[in-house]
Design a protein around this motif. Structure first.
Motif, short mmCIF file in Angstrom:
data_model
loop_
_atom_site.label_atom_id
_atom_site.label_comp_id
_atom_site.label_asym_id
_atom_site.label_seq_id
_atom_site.Cartn_x
_atom_site.Cartn_y
_atom_site.Cartn_z
N ALA A 8 5.82 3.20 -0.59
CA ALA A 8 5.03 2.46 0.39
C ALA A 8 3.65 3.09 0.55
CB ALA A 8 5.76 2.44 1.74
N TRP A 9 3.62 4.40 0.60
CA TRP A 9 2.33 5.08 0.73
C TRP A 9 1.47 4.91 -0.52
CZ3 TRP A 9 -0.01 6.35 4.97
CH2 TRP A 9 0.73 6.77 6.09
N THR A 10 2.05 4.43 -1.60
CA THR A 10 1.27 4.16 -2.82
C THR A 10 0.85 2.70 -2.87
OG1 THR A 10 2.63 5.81 -3.94
CG2 THR A 10 1.27 4.41 -5.33
N ILE A 11 1.82 1.80 -2.61
CA ILE A 11 1.53 0.37 -2.79
C ILE A 11 0.66 -0.18 -1.68
CG2 ILE A 11 2.62 -1.89 -2.89
CD1 ILE A 11 4.96 -0.55 -4.34
N VAL A 12 0.95 0.20 -0.43
CA VAL A 12 0.19 -0.37 0.69
C VAL A 12 -1.31 -0.02 0.61
CG1 VAL A 12 -0.09 -0.35 3.20
CG2 VAL A 12 2.19 -0.57 2.21
N PRO A 13 -1.68 1.24 0.38
CA PRO A 13 -3.12 1.53 0.25
C PRO A 13 -3.77 0.76 -0.90
CG PRO A 13 -1.90 3.57 0.50
CD PRO A 13 -0.89 2.50 0.33
N LEU A 14 -3.06 0.60 -2.03
CA LEU A 14 -3.65 -0.13 -3.15
C LEU A 14 -3.86 -1.60 -2.78
CD1 LEU A 14 -1.78 1.36 -6.26
CD2 LEU A 14 -4.16 1.67 -5.61
N LEU A 15 -2.91 -2.17 -2.06
CA LEU A 15 -3.04 -3.56 -1.61
C LEU A 15 -4.21 -3.71 -0.65
CD1 LEU A 15 0.54 -4.97 -1.03
CD2 LEU A 15 -1.38 -6.24 -1.96
N ALA A 16 -4.29 -2.77 0.29
CA ALA A 16 -5.39 -2.81 1.25
C ALA A 16 -6.73 -2.70 0.52
CB ALA A 16 -5.25 -1.69 2.28
N ALA A 17 -6.77 -1.80 -0.48
CA ALA A 17 -7.99 -1.63 -1.26
C ALA A 17 -8.36 -2.95 -1.93
CB ALA A 17 -7.79 -0.55 -2.32
N TYR A 18 -7.38 -3.64 -2.51
CA TYR A 18 -7.64 -4.90 -3.19
C TYR A 18 -8.20 -5.94 -2.23
CZ TYR A 18 -6.77 -9.44 -5.28
OH TYR A 18 -6.92 -10.73 -5.72
N ILE A 19 -7.55 -6.07 -1.06
CA ILE A 19 -7.96 -7.10 -0.11
C ILE A 19 -9.42 -6.91 0.31
CG2 ILE A 19 -7.58 -7.93 2.25
CD1 ILE A 19 -4.57 -7.42 1.73
N VAL A 20 -9.81 -5.67 0.54
CA VAL A 20 -11.20 -5.43 0.98
C VAL A 20 -12.17 -5.48 -0.20
CG1 VAL A 20 -12.76 -3.76 2.04
CG2 VAL A 20 -10.45 -4.03 2.93
N PHE A 21 -11.80 -4.87 -1.31
CA PHE A 21 -12.72 -4.71 -2.44
C PHE A 21 -13.07 -6.04 -3.09
CE2 PHE A 21 -15.09 -2.49 -5.42
CZ PHE A 21 -14.65 -2.64 -6.72
N ARG A 22 -12.12 -7.01 -3.08
CA ARG A 22 -12.37 -8.23 -3.85
C ARG A 22 -13.53 -9.04 -3.27
NH1 ARG A 22 -8.68 -12.62 -1.74
NH2 ARG A 22 -9.08 -13.68 -3.70
N LYS A 23 -13.79 -8.88 -1.97
CA LYS A 23 -14.85 -9.69 -1.38
C LYS A 23 -16.08 -8.86 -1.01
CE LYS A 23 -13.50 -13.78 -1.70
NZ LYS A 23 -14.17 -14.54 -2.76
N LYS A 24 -16.08 -7.61 -1.42
CA LYS A 24 -17.15 -6.72 -0.97
C LYS A 24 -18.44 -7.00 -1.72
CE LYS A 24 -17.36 -2.00 0.57
NZ LYS A 24 -17.43 -0.68 0.02
N ASP A 25 -19.57 -6.96 -1.02
CA ASP A 25 -20.88 -7.07 -1.66
C ASP A 25 -21.24 -5.70 -2.21
OD1 ASP A 25 -22.51 -9.32 0.72
OD2 ASP A 25 -21.14 -9.68 -0.95
N ILE A 26 -21.58 -5.67 -3.51
CA ILE A 26 -21.90 -4.39 -4.11
C ILE A 26 -23.40 -4.31 -4.36
CG2 ILE A 26 -21.44 -2.87 -6.07
CD1 ILE A 26 -19.05 -3.24 -4.28
#
Lengths: 301, 279
Positions: B261-279
């Protein structure tokens, strides 16, 4: 529909628009220049074009692929050279090109060939961290070309290069365009842009002020070429004869030079008129309306 | 998903970080510490059977609990935000690759670096133990190594998440350090304070330590505790070194779930935020 289609692009940051309803269609095979003062929205437009940021409104498609829904397919056709291009210090030039070649499904050997072509052949096994600014810029161009993408987006491509390097890039751009590559270029160096572009777009404070060929824009602004004809013994009679020519808007005597403001079509008739009036032409120069004049006119505050 | 893109990015991440001076230094420190412990425990300590190696494994586990999360956090914290600050992320994002492929590729690449770096220490120590101990149970040692990998991967996922979500490299580093401090240093203390404040617990020496279920659940939620419990319940001799009676739900499946859980949840959270982030 052009190969790059930008419709109604809007990008707001905290309510302030960085790009305000900009629409552009870039035709396949042309060299298209995006110009504007600092802060005009050029980088924002380019980033939106590549999917680096999400537009507030508007739709962008590349080669028919919608950037939002089919981003991967859209970007497959584009090679990008960002303004301050940066790589990975710990990788060698060769490893860097291999990495990007893999991402674009290109042959790794093409990476090495491109390094040779941009003059990094002898440095390809050195770490990129040791490259000079000019070497990094050339690596940037090599990377953009890997996989032979049909579109190149170049943001300030000659920055960091010495005059020879800049000249080489311009030759490369011309050659690639001759082979059919569409080139989208953003640059501050108007003289370089003028030399290679078919059409230009001028942005100012996020608005699109103008989009056309340099000739058309000059005409719109009533900017005309100026002929400077040096004659051995100028006379008022000669000036009068020239003034009569169709298409001449102004004639001025300055020392032994007759300065004529006219349309492009009138040029040969002016020479005839001058010689008929007994003028002995020593020297002849034409000053075409410059992109700089056009730029300054469209970006007045 | 394009497996080749993920693989290319993982490969680049491996090559890039494998030459990182800090990572090399950490791997060397890990090697030295585990070697010292294994030598001291296996060859100098009394007894020579696997049953007696418990203390050695416990010692190695302490080193892992301390060092592996640090290596994991160091690998991950700048993986995205560092590239954003240097400018190479802008270039990477212009390529025909999905943002989630970038995240996965980096996760796998960084995890490989950590696995290889720690395997050097585990390998050499394993040789020392094997030479000095009869009846060496390699399967058990393998479980220990596997669990140690899992705790490392969890911390890589966490720091990679910070890297993808935050704006500055310095912020990502700061948050990673705080997180390590929270889990490695003060977690148990916070729980004890909460325990004393809410329940009537006798903490005097000699008294039997009986805590309510919530305490044990909260304690196990700490990934480092989950790791140590996973090792403890699997490697026979080591369990004697963990004090007190463990609750029944302190088991292999539960601890594995916590670590995953400590591996998958952070990766999921990263995906949710990163996919829409302005770079």
């Amino acid at each position: 529909m052009g190969i790059i289609d930008i419709k109604g692009l809007v990008k707001r940051y905290n309510g302030t628009p960085a790009v305000n309803e900009v629409s552009m269609e870039i035709e396949q095979g042309e060299v298209f220049a995006l110009l504007g003062p600092n802060g005009a929205g050029k980088t924002t437009t380019i980033k939106a074009m590549l999917g680096l940021l999400t537009p507030t409104a508007g739709a962008i498609s590349i080669g028919g692929y919608d950037l939002e829904g089919q981003g991967k397919m859209a970007r497959r056709q584009v090679g990008y050279l960002p303004e301050k291009v940066a790589f990975y210090d710990n990788l060698t030039g060769r490893q860097t090109m291999a990495f990007y070649a893999e991402l674009r499904d290109a042959d790794v050997s093409q990476g090495e060939a491109l390094l040779d072509m941009v003059g990094l052949g002898g440095d390809m096994d050195k770490k990129v961290g040791a490259y000079s600014k000019g070497m990094v810029q050339r690596l940037g161009l090599a990377q953009a070309m890997i996989g032979d993408p049909p579109i190149l987006v170049l943001d300030e491509p000659t920055s960091g290069l010495d005059p020879r390097g800049s000249w080489q890039i311009r030759q490369k751009i011309k050659k690639l365009n001759e082979q059919g590559t569409t080139i989208f270029i953003s640059s501050h160096i108007l003289s370089e842009v003028q030399a290679v572009s078919h059409r230009v777009a001028i942005l100012h404070h996020g608005d699109l002020m103008a989009l056309d060929t340099l000739d058309n824009l000059s005409e719109r602004l009533d900017l005309q070429p100026v002929l400077k004809i040096q004659v051995r013994e100028p006379s008022g009679e000669m000036a009068e004869q020239v003034r009569q020519v169709d298409g001449v808007s102004n004639v001025r005597l300055a020392g032994n030079t007759i300065e004529v403001r006219c349309t492009t079509e009138a040029k040969p008739h002016i020479v005839n008129a001058l010689e008929a009036a007994g003028g002995d032409i020593v020297d002849f120069t034409t000053e075409e309306p410059s992109l700089e004049e056009v730029f300054l006119r469209f970006t007045e505050d | 998903m394009d497996g080749r893109a993920v693989y290319s990015i993982a490969k680049k991440e491996f090559l890039d970080n494998w030459r990182n001076k800090w990572i090399i230094a950490m791997a060397a420190i890990f090697l030295v510490l585990t070697l010292v412990i294994s030598y001291a425990g296996a060859s100098l300590g009394g007894g020579s059977g696997w049953q007696d190696v418990g203390g050695t494994i416990a010692g190695m586990m302490t080193i892992v609990t301390f060092l592996i999360p640090i290596i994991g956090l160091m690998l991950g914290y700048s993986a995205i935000v560092g590239e954003k600050e240097s400018g190479s992320l802008q270039l990477l994002l212009s390529y025909p690759v999905h943002r989630y492929e970038i995240l996965l590729g980096k996760f796998f690449g960084l995890s490989s670096v950590l696995a290889f770096a720690s395997l050097i220490g585990f390998g050499v120590s394993g040789v020392v133990i094997g030479l000095n101990v009869s009846g060496m149970q390699w399967g058990q040692y393998g479980v220990f190594i596997g669990a140690s990998f899992l705790i490392g991967f969890a911390y890589i996922a966490l720091s990679l998440c910070f890297s993808a979500v935050l704006q500055k490299r310095s912020t990502a580093l700061g948050v990673s350090v705080l997180l390590w401090f929270l889990f490695a240093v003060i977690w148990d203390t916070i729980l004890l304070v909460a325990l004393v404040a809410t329940e009537n617990i006798d903490l005097s020496p000699g008294a039997e330590f009986v805590a309510p279920t919530w305490y044990h659940v909260a304690a196990l939620a700490n990934p480092s505790t989950a790791y140590q419990t996973l090792v403890a319940v699997n490697i026979g001799p080591v369990s004697a070194n963990i004090a007190g009676d463990l609750p029944s739900f302190y088991s292999t499946p539960v601890t594995l779930i916590v670590l995953l859980a400590w591996t998958i949840v952070p990766l999921l959270a990263a995906y949710i935020v990163f996919r829409k982030k302005d770079i």
